[in-house]
Design a protein around this motif. Structure first.
Motif, PDB file in Angstrom:
ATOM      1  N   ARG A   9      28.084 -41.733 -11.443  1.00  0.00           N
ATOM      2  CA  ARG A   9      27.896 -40.783 -12.543  1.00  0.00           C
ATOM      3  C   ARG A   9      26.562 -41.026 -13.243  1.00  0.00           C
ATOM      4  O   ARG A   9      25.860 -40.092 -13.628  1.00  0.00           O
ATOM      5  CB  ARG A   9      29.063 -40.892 -13.533  1.00  0.00           C
ATOM      6  CG  ARG A   9      28.868 -40.001 -14.747  1.00  0.00           C
ATOM      7  CD  ARG A   9      30.153 -39.759 -15.479  1.00  0.00           C
ATOM      8  NE  ARG A   9      29.883 -39.243 -16.817  1.00  0.00           N
ATOM      9  CZ  ARG A   9      30.810 -38.999 -17.720  1.00  0.00           C
ATOM     10  NH1 ARG A   9      32.066 -39.200 -17.427  1.00  0.00           N
ATOM     11  NH2 ARG A   9      30.489 -38.543 -18.911  1.00  0.00           N
ATOM     12  N   ALA A  10      26.218 -42.314 -13.403  1.00  0.00           N
ATOM     13  CA  ALA A  10      24.939 -42.650 -14.030  1.00  0.00           C
ATOM     14  C   ALA A  10      23.771 -42.186 -13.155  1.00  0.00           C
ATOM     15  O   ALA A  10      22.770 -41.666 -13.652  1.00  0.00           O
ATOM     16  CB  ALA A  10      24.862 -44.149 -14.294  1.00  0.00           C
ATOM     17  N   LEU A  11      23.909 -42.352 -11.826  1.00  0.00           N
ATOM     18  CA  LEU A  11      22.809 -42.019 -10.910  1.00  0.00           C
ATOM     19  C   LEU A  11      22.609 -40.517 -10.760  1.00  0.00           C
ATOM     20  O   LEU A  11      21.497 -40.064 -10.486  1.00  0.00           O
ATOM     21  CB  LEU A  11      23.073 -42.629  -9.529  1.00  0.00           C
ATOM     22  CG  LEU A  11      22.965 -44.144  -9.452  1.00  0.00           C
ATOM     23  CD1 LEU A  11      23.309 -44.625  -8.045  1.00  0.00           C
ATOM     24  CD2 LEU A  11      21.561 -44.607  -9.827  1.00  0.00           C
ATOM     25  N   LEU A  12      23.687 -39.740 -10.920  1.00  0.00           N
ATOM     26  CA  LEU A  12      23.582 -38.284 -10.776  1.00  0.00           C
ATOM     27  C   LEU A  12      22.504 -37.709 -11.687  1.00  0.00           C
ATOM     28  O   LEU A  12      21.878 -36.717 -11.372  1.00  0.00           O
ATOM     29  CB  LEU A  12      24.925 -37.628 -11.121  1.00  0.00           C
ATOM     30  CG  LEU A  12      25.952 -37.533  -9.993  1.00  0.00           C
ATOM     31  CD1 LEU A  12      27.258 -36.990 -10.540  1.00  0.00           C
ATOM     32  CD2 LEU A  12      25.429 -36.627  -8.889  1.00  0.00           C
ATOM     33  N   ARG A  13      22.311 -38.350 -12.813  1.00  0.00           N
ATOM     34  CA  ARG A  13      21.345 -37.831 -13.791  1.00  0.00           C
ATOM     35  C   ARG A  13      19.914 -38.195 -13.451  1.00  0.00           C
ATOM     36  O   ARG A  13      19.006 -37.888 -14.199  1.00  0.00           O
ATOM     37  CB  ARG A  13      21.701 -38.361 -15.187  1.00  0.00           C
ATOM     38  CG  ARG A  13      23.047 -37.866 -15.676  1.00  0.00           C
ATOM     39  CD  ARG A  13      23.585 -38.684 -16.824  1.00  0.00           C
ATOM     40  NE  ARG A  13      22.610 -38.951 -17.876  1.00  0.00           N
ATOM     41  CZ  ARG A  13      22.235 -38.053 -18.782  1.00  0.00           C
ATOM     42  NH1 ARG A  13      22.753 -36.882 -18.773  1.00  0.00           N
ATOM     43  NH2 ARG A  13      21.343 -38.364 -19.699  1.00  0.00           N
ATOM     44  N   ASP A  14      19.706 -38.849 -12.300  1.00  0.00           N
ATOM     45  CA  ASP A  14      18.376 -39.305 -11.903  1.00  0.00           C
ATOM     46  C   ASP A  14      17.706 -40.090 -13.015  1.00  0.00           C
ATOM     47  O   ASP A  14      16.638 -39.712 -13.509  1.00  0.00           O
ATOM     48  CB  ASP A  14      17.489 -38.101 -11.535  1.00  0.00           C
ATOM     49  CG  ASP A  14      17.424 -37.943 -10.038  1.00  0.00           C
ATOM     50  OD1 ASP A  14      17.556 -38.962  -9.342  1.00  0.00           O
ATOM     51  OD2 ASP A  14      17.237 -36.811  -9.570  1.00  0.00           O
ATOM     52  N   PRO A  15      18.307 -41.198 -13.415  1.00  0.00           N
ATOM     53  CA  PRO A  15      17.840 -41.890 -14.618  1.00  0.00           C
ATOM     54  C   PRO A  15      16.502 -42.615 -14.416  1.00  0.00           C
ATOM     55  O   PRO A  15      16.196 -43.070 -13.313  1.00  0.00           O
ATOM     56  CB  PRO A  15      18.953 -42.899 -14.888  1.00  0.00           C
ATOM     57  CG  PRO A  15      19.562 -43.164 -13.566  1.00  0.00           C
ATOM     58  CD  PRO A  15      19.452 -41.885 -12.792  1.00  0.00           C
ATOM     59  N   ASP A  16      15.729 -42.682 -15.492  1.00  0.00           N
ATOM     60  CA  ASP A  16      14.541 -43.534 -15.504  1.00  0.00           C
ATOM     61  C   ASP A  16      14.957 -44.969 -15.802  1.00  0.00           C
ATOM     62  O   ASP A  16      14.256 -45.908 -15.476  1.00  0.00           O
ATOM     63  CB  ASP A  16      13.566 -43.065 -16.596  1.00  0.00           C
ATOM     64  CG  ASP A  16      13.227 -41.606 -16.443  1.00  0.00           C
ATOM     65  OD1 ASP A  16      12.740 -41.237 -15.366  1.00  0.00           O
ATOM     66  OD2 ASP A  16      13.479 -40.825 -17.385  1.00  0.00           O
TER      67      ASP A  16
END
Lengths: 263, 264
Positions: A140-147
């Motif tokens: 779920r965290a990675l789906l947002r393409d996090p910096d």
């Protein structure tokens, strides 16, 4: 909020952070910064204010004093500690991931592949194992393409082999995606190999630096180092988990699973 | 069918369409006592409405919203546990409402009607309130569905993902206050919370997603309304309580089925 720090690669920069709850000091005088591609681990004993520090850096709680700089237009992927969803809330992994927002199919498929949870996408989140649940949270965290990935005790309630795999996955993600990682852990030995910088806190800032520098720092040794004692405490801790004494979610899940199998 | 029965049925179905999705959130967020508190506060709204001769629905909605916002504010600031605060407000407003009503010697009113509902006396004006208010509530819930669900799962995670959690919570609480005000006419102040919780709890075991549960709770609510009204007509039982009795039966069946299934 303080404006720009020295380098544009800095994602979050906290200076002299202090958080109080009433008169109780939760953390005080903490300096910490995370840059692109950097893995920073916050360690400290239970109750040392690690989660409070994370929440202050994320802007979920306002520091009583000190400044937090967050680079503008930064996307953060957050994996909170002990996320236990009420069993009365029916939810599949697919639906849980959908809560993060709408994403393109291909992108979601990639993330599922990366975290290895494709096979449980239509399972109920109440029926999967502790390791699978942590991977779903990571997805779920990675789906947002996090910096920046912020992970609060990411391997909690995961068995020992699963812990090593999860840490390998996290460091793989850093290498392939180039995002910064800010992680909280109660044990340096586990994270040592994958960490660039360690910040050791016990309400105040104890010491900071590369893992091998920190592990030889007298303050760290004083806090953790009585070698055997610490390791004993750790094993003891795991022992507790297996027996589900603390009634932890994961144990409940596994328990329910067994019940269902009996039926 | 008599006109009053048609109106009663329409009112019941309209209200159950609202208590389904909102009740599901009440169950997920463990806010059962909160619903009860707002319902008790509604009596104070009735009393104030009668005293100042304003529309009773306006009085009830006003007091419910004020109580709900006060709860949010107090919980954030005071050191008291939230069930203590709820208990104080719940019974405090109920007592205030009853005392205030005792001053209204000149006004004729039916206290039991407010406490236990009077669905068979629903007027066209009431129906208009239920359906107009209901449409607004459903649109609001539809619009905040994903952020509200996200905040229900984990508030910090939702905040970190940029969900305006405080604003979403306020919209939700105002919706609950509005639903309590509309449902009061159907099952009465004492049983409003039951209409929120029981249908949602009854269908839990049959649902795999939150959306399924919200829709299934509406269907369970409709069954309860139809069954309760039928029971009231055939056995001459009070309509509001009958609806809740049928809902309770649905819950017992719904909770029993999975137990039976796994025991096989």
């Amino acid at each position: 909020m303080k404006n720009s720090p020295s380098s544009p690669s800095v994602i979050i920069d906290g200076r002299g952070i202090e958080v109080r709850a009433g008169t109780k000091v939760l953390v005080t005088g903490i300096d910490i910064s995370i840059s692109d591609r950097e893995v920073v681990t916050v360690i400290g004993p239970n109750g040392s204010g690690k989660t409070t520090l994370l929440r202050a850096l994320l802007g979920l709680t306002t520091p009583t004093s000190g400044t937090v700089y967050r680079r503008p237009a930064t996307t953060i992927g957050y994996m909170p500690q002990r996320l236990a969803v009420d069993r009365n809330l029916p939810m599949t992994v697919r639906r849980f991931l959908g809560l993060a927002g709408k994403f393109e199919r291909g992108h979601r498929a990639e993330v599922l592949e990366e975290t290895g949870i494709r096979h449980i996408i239509d399972s109920s989140i109440h029926d999967i194992s502790g390791g699978e649940w942590q991977r779903a949270l990571l997805a779920r965290a990675l789906l947002r393409d996090p910096d920046l990935l912020v992970l609060d005790e990411p391997v909690q309630a995961v068995d020992v082999t699963g812990q090593a795999e999860l840490y390998k996955l996290i460091s793989h993600i850093r290498d392939t995606r180039g995002c910064g990682v800010l992680m909280v852990s109660h044990d340096l030995h586990l994270v040592m190999a994958e960490t660039d910088k360690v910040v050791c806190i016990n309400t105040h800032l104890c010491c900071a630096g590369t893992p091998d520098v920190v592990s030889r720092d007298p303050k760290y040794v004083e806090l953790f180092g009585r070698g055997v004692a610490e390791r004993f405490a750790l094993y003891h801790h795991h022992h507790d988990h297996e027996h589900a004494v603390d009634g932890h979610v994961i144990d409940e899940h596994e328990h329910d699973h067994e019940d269902a199998a009996h039926g | 069918m008599d006109d009053f029965l048609v109106r009663a049925l329409l009112a019941g179905l309209g209200v159950a369409a609202l208590t389904g999705p909102l009740g599901a959130f009440v169950v997920w967020r463990r806010m059962a006592f909160f619903g009860d508190t707002l319902a008790h506060a509604a009596l104070l709204g009735v009393a104030l409405g009668l005293a100042f001769e304003v529309n009773l629905t306006v009085g009830v909605v006003g007091v419910c919203i004020a109580t709900a916002l006060m709860l949010i504010g107090v919980r954030r600031r005071s050191g008291l546990a939230s069930d203590t605060i709820l208990g104080i407000l719940s019974h405090g407003t109920l007592a205030l409402g009853l005392v205030a009503m005792s001053f209204l010697e000149k006004v004729r009113f039916d206290l039991l009607g407010y406490l236990f509902g009077d669905i068979l006396a629903v007027t066209l004006t009431d129906l208009t309130w239920i359906y107009a208010g209901g449409a607004v509530i459903l649109v609001a819930i539809f619009l905040i569905w994903r952020p509200l669900l996200s905040a229900t799962v984990h508030e910090d995670l939702a905040r970190a993902e940029g969900v305006p959690v405080d604003r979403v919570n306020i919209v939700f609480v105002v919706c609950i206050a509005l639903v309590v005000a509309t449902a009061m006419k159907v099952v009465g102040i004492l049983l409003v919370a039951a209409l929120l919780i029981i249908p949602a709890a009854a269908v839990r075991a049959f649902c795999r997603t939150p959306e399924q549960m919200a829709v299934a709770a509406v269907v369970a609510g409709w069954l309860a309304v139809c069954g309760g009204l039928g029971m009231s007509v055939l056995a001459d039982t009070p309509a509001g309580p009958s609806i809740i009795v049928v809902a309770l039966c649905l819950f017992i069946v719904g909770a029993g089925v999975p137990v039976f299934r796994s025991a096989r």
